[in-house]
Design a protein around this motif. Sequence first.
Motif, PDB file in Angstrom:
ATOM      1  N   MET A  90       0.839  -1.177   0.000  1.00  0.00           N
ATOM      2  CA  MET A  90       0.000   0.000   0.000  1.00  0.00           C
ATOM      3  C   MET A  90       0.883   1.240   0.000  1.00  0.00           C
ATOM      4  N   ARG A  91       0.466   2.237  -0.685  1.00  0.00           N
ATOM      5  CA  ARG A  91       1.228   3.484  -0.775  1.00  0.00           C
ATOM      6  C   ARG A  91       1.125   4.279   0.519  1.00  0.00           C
ATOM      7  N   ASP A  92       2.252   4.854   0.918  1.00  0.00           N
ATOM      8  CA  ASP A  92       2.239   5.740   2.074  1.00  0.00           C
ATOM      9  C   ASP A  92       2.777   7.107   1.651  1.00  0.00           C
ATOM     10  N   ALA A  93       2.853   8.017   2.593  1.00  0.00           N
ATOM     11  CA  ALA A  93       3.245   9.403   2.297  1.00  0.00           C
ATOM     12  C   ALA A  93       4.679   9.523   1.793  1.00  0.00           C
ATOM     13  N   ASN A  94       5.499   8.507   2.007  1.00  0.00           N
ATOM     14  CA  ASN A  94       6.892   8.549   1.563  1.00  0.00           C
ATOM     15  C   ASN A  94       7.117   7.863   0.221  1.00  0.00           C
ATOM     16  N   THR A  95       6.049   7.410  -0.417  1.00  0.00           N
ATOM     17  CA  THR A  95       6.142   6.717  -1.695  1.00  0.00           C
ATOM     18  C   THR A  95       5.669   7.653  -2.809  1.00  0.00           C
ATOM     19  N   VAL A  96       6.401   7.652  -3.909  1.00  0.00           N
ATOM     20  CA  VAL A  96       6.089   8.546  -5.016  1.00  0.00           C
ATOM     21  C   VAL A  96       5.862   7.719  -6.282  1.00  0.00           C
ATOM     22  N   PHE A  97       4.771   8.003  -6.977  1.00  0.00           N
ATOM     23  CA  PHE A  97       4.494   7.389  -8.275  1.00  0.00           C
ATOM     24  C   PHE A  97       5.426   8.015  -9.306  1.00  0.00           C
ATOM     25  N   HIS A  98       5.919   7.209 -10.242  1.00  0.00           N
ATOM     26  CA  HIS A  98       6.863   7.657 -11.266  1.00  0.00           C
ATOM     27  C   HIS A  98       6.280   7.389 -12.650  1.00  0.00           C
ATOM     28  N   LEU A  99       6.371   8.382 -13.530  1.00  0.00           N
ATOM     29  CA  LEU A  99       5.913   8.234 -14.902  1.00  0.00           C
ATOM     30  C   LEU A  99       6.928   8.889 -15.825  1.00  0.00           C
ATOM     31  N   ALA A 100       7.334   8.170 -16.868  1.00  0.00           N
ATOM     32  CA  ALA A 100       8.244   8.707 -17.876  1.00  0.00           C
ATOM     33  C   ALA A 100       7.460   8.937 -19.172  1.00  0.00           C
ATOM     34  N   ILE A 101       7.652  10.116 -19.762  1.00  0.00           N
ATOM     35  CA  ILE A 101       6.931  10.475 -20.988  1.00  0.00           C
ATOM     36  C   ILE A 101       7.913  11.060 -22.001  1.00  0.00           C
ATOM     37  N   PRO A 102       7.568  11.004 -23.293  1.00  0.00           N
ATOM     38  CA  PRO A 102       8.451  11.587 -24.301  1.00  0.00           C
ATOM     39  C   PRO A 102       8.313  13.108 -24.368  1.00  0.00           C
ATOM     40  N   ALA A 103       9.426  13.756 -24.689  1.00  0.00           N
ATOM     41  CA  ALA A 103       9.436  15.213 -24.892  1.00  0.00           C
ATOM     42  C   ALA A 103      10.279  15.506 -26.118  1.00  0.00           C
ATOM     43  N   ARG A 104       9.719  16.224 -27.062  1.00  0.00           N
ATOM     44  CA  ARG A 104      10.477  16.541 -28.283  1.00  0.00           C
ATOM     45  C   ARG A 104      11.501  17.641 -28.050  1.00  0.00           C
ATOM     46  N   ASP A 105      11.268  18.463 -27.011  1.00  0.00           N
ATOM     47  CA  ASP A 105      12.160  19.578 -26.701  1.00  0.00           C
ATOM     48  C   ASP A 105      12.076  19.834 -25.198  1.00  0.00           C
ATOM     49  N   LEU A 106      13.213  19.792 -24.522  1.00  0.00           N
ATOM     50  CA  LEU A 106      13.198  19.940 -23.062  1.00  0.00           C
ATOM     51  C   LEU A 106      12.884  21.360 -22.619  1.00  0.00           C
ATOM     52  N   ASP A 107      13.259  22.355 -23.410  1.00  0.00           N
ATOM     53  CA  ASP A 107      12.911  23.728 -23.051  1.00  0.00           C
ATOM     54  C   ASP A 107      11.398  23.935 -23.117  1.00  0.00           C
ATOM     55  N   GLU A 108      10.751  23.360 -24.124  1.00  0.00           N
ATOM     56  CA  GLU A 108       9.286  23.426 -24.219  1.00  0.00           C
ATOM     57  C   GLU A 108       8.641  22.720 -23.032  1.00  0.00           C
ATOM     58  N   ALA A 109       9.168  21.551 -22.690  1.00  0.00           N
ATOM     59  CA  ALA A 109       8.624  20.792 -21.558  1.00  0.00           C
ATOM     60  C   ALA A 109       8.785  21.589 -20.266  1.00  0.00           C
ATOM     61  N   PHE A 110       9.955  22.181 -20.073  1.00  0.00           N
ATOM     62  CA  PHE A 110      10.201  23.003 -18.889  1.00  0.00           C
ATOM     63  C   PHE A 110       9.209  24.158 -18.832  1.00  0.00           C
ATOM     64  N   ASP A 111       9.027  24.854 -19.925  1.00  0.00           N
ATOM     65  CA  ASP A 111       8.102  25.982 -19.966  1.00  0.00           C
ATOM     66  C   ASP A 111       6.680  25.541 -19.598  1.00  0.00           C
ATOM     67  N   PHE A 112       6.238  24.434 -20.168  1.00  0.00           N
ATOM     68  CA  PHE A 112       4.880  23.949 -19.923  1.00  0.00           C
ATOM     69  C   PHE A 112       4.691  23.518 -18.472  1.00  0.00           C
ATOM     70  N   TYR A 113       5.543  22.619 -18.008  1.00  0.00           N
ATOM     71  CA  TYR A 113       5.329  22.015 -16.692  1.00  0.00           C
ATOM     72  C   TYR A 113       5.727  22.935 -15.532  1.00  0.00           C
ATOM     73  N   VAL A 114       6.825  23.650 -15.682  1.00  0.00           N
ATOM     74  CA  VAL A 114       7.320  24.476 -14.580  1.00  0.00           C
ATOM     75  C   VAL A 114       6.712  25.879 -14.633  1.00  0.00           C
ATOM     76  N   LYS A 115       6.858  26.557 -15.738  1.00  0.00           N
ATOM     77  CA  LYS A 115       6.402  27.948 -15.815  1.00  0.00           C
ATOM     78  C   LYS A 115       4.887  28.077 -15.914  1.00  0.00           C
ATOM     79  N   LYS A 116       4.239  27.168 -16.633  1.00  0.00           N
ATOM     80  CA  LYS A 116       2.788  27.301 -16.816  1.00  0.00           C
ATOM     81  C   LYS A 116       1.980  26.550 -15.772  1.00  0.00           C
ATOM     82  N   LEU A 117       2.354  25.297 -15.451  1.00  0.00           N
ATOM     83  CA  LEU A 117       1.578  24.524 -14.486  1.00  0.00           C
ATOM     84  C   LEU A 117       2.073  24.695 -13.057  1.00  0.00           C
ATOM     85  N   GLY A 118       3.285  25.205 -12.889  1.00  0.00           N
ATOM     86  CA  GLY A 118       3.805  25.434 -11.549  1.00  0.00           C
ATOM     87  C   GLY A 118       4.463  24.232 -10.906  1.00  0.00           C
ATOM     88  N   CYS A 119       4.810  23.208 -11.692  1.00  0.00           N
ATOM     89  CA  CYS A 119       5.524  22.051 -11.144  1.00  0.00           C
ATOM     90  C   CYS A 119       6.950  22.466 -10.789  1.00  0.00           C
TER      91      CYS A 119
END
Length: 132
Positions: free
Chosen positions: A1-30
């Motif tokens: 069973m998952r507890d507070a110290n366990t993190v789900f991991h997902l790997a996805i493709p990105a065609r450009d890391l700068d675009e991914a950074f902009d989307f996830y960090v700057k726009k979504l706040g990750c």
Amino acid sequence: MRDANTVFHLAIPARDLDEAFDFYVKKLGCKLARRYHDRITLDFFGDQVVCHLSDQFDEEPQMYPRHFGITFSEKSQFDNLYKLAKQREVTFFRDLSTRFEGLIEEHLTYFLQDPSNNLLEFKYYYDPRMMY
């Protein structure tokens, strides 16, 4: 069973890391956890998403069978992310809608599309028992 110290991991493709950074960090706040020449690792709402540099991504994405996202337990968090995405002009694959109206599993949902055509669904169930 998952507890507070366990993190789900997902790997996805990105065609450009700068675009991914902009989307996830700057726009979504990750939070950016790490960056290498071929990937970025993100704190995606408490779980880990790794965007791997790749030329293999969906040219014409469809919601099913592949998407990922967050099911919020608090409606205010769901609403706040929706407002933020609208303010920051994030690409919506499908705007806010209600699914299974009138049934116990009724929920609100919207889909975002990242620059590499990965689809992200965000949900809020009125009945918290329906989250799983």
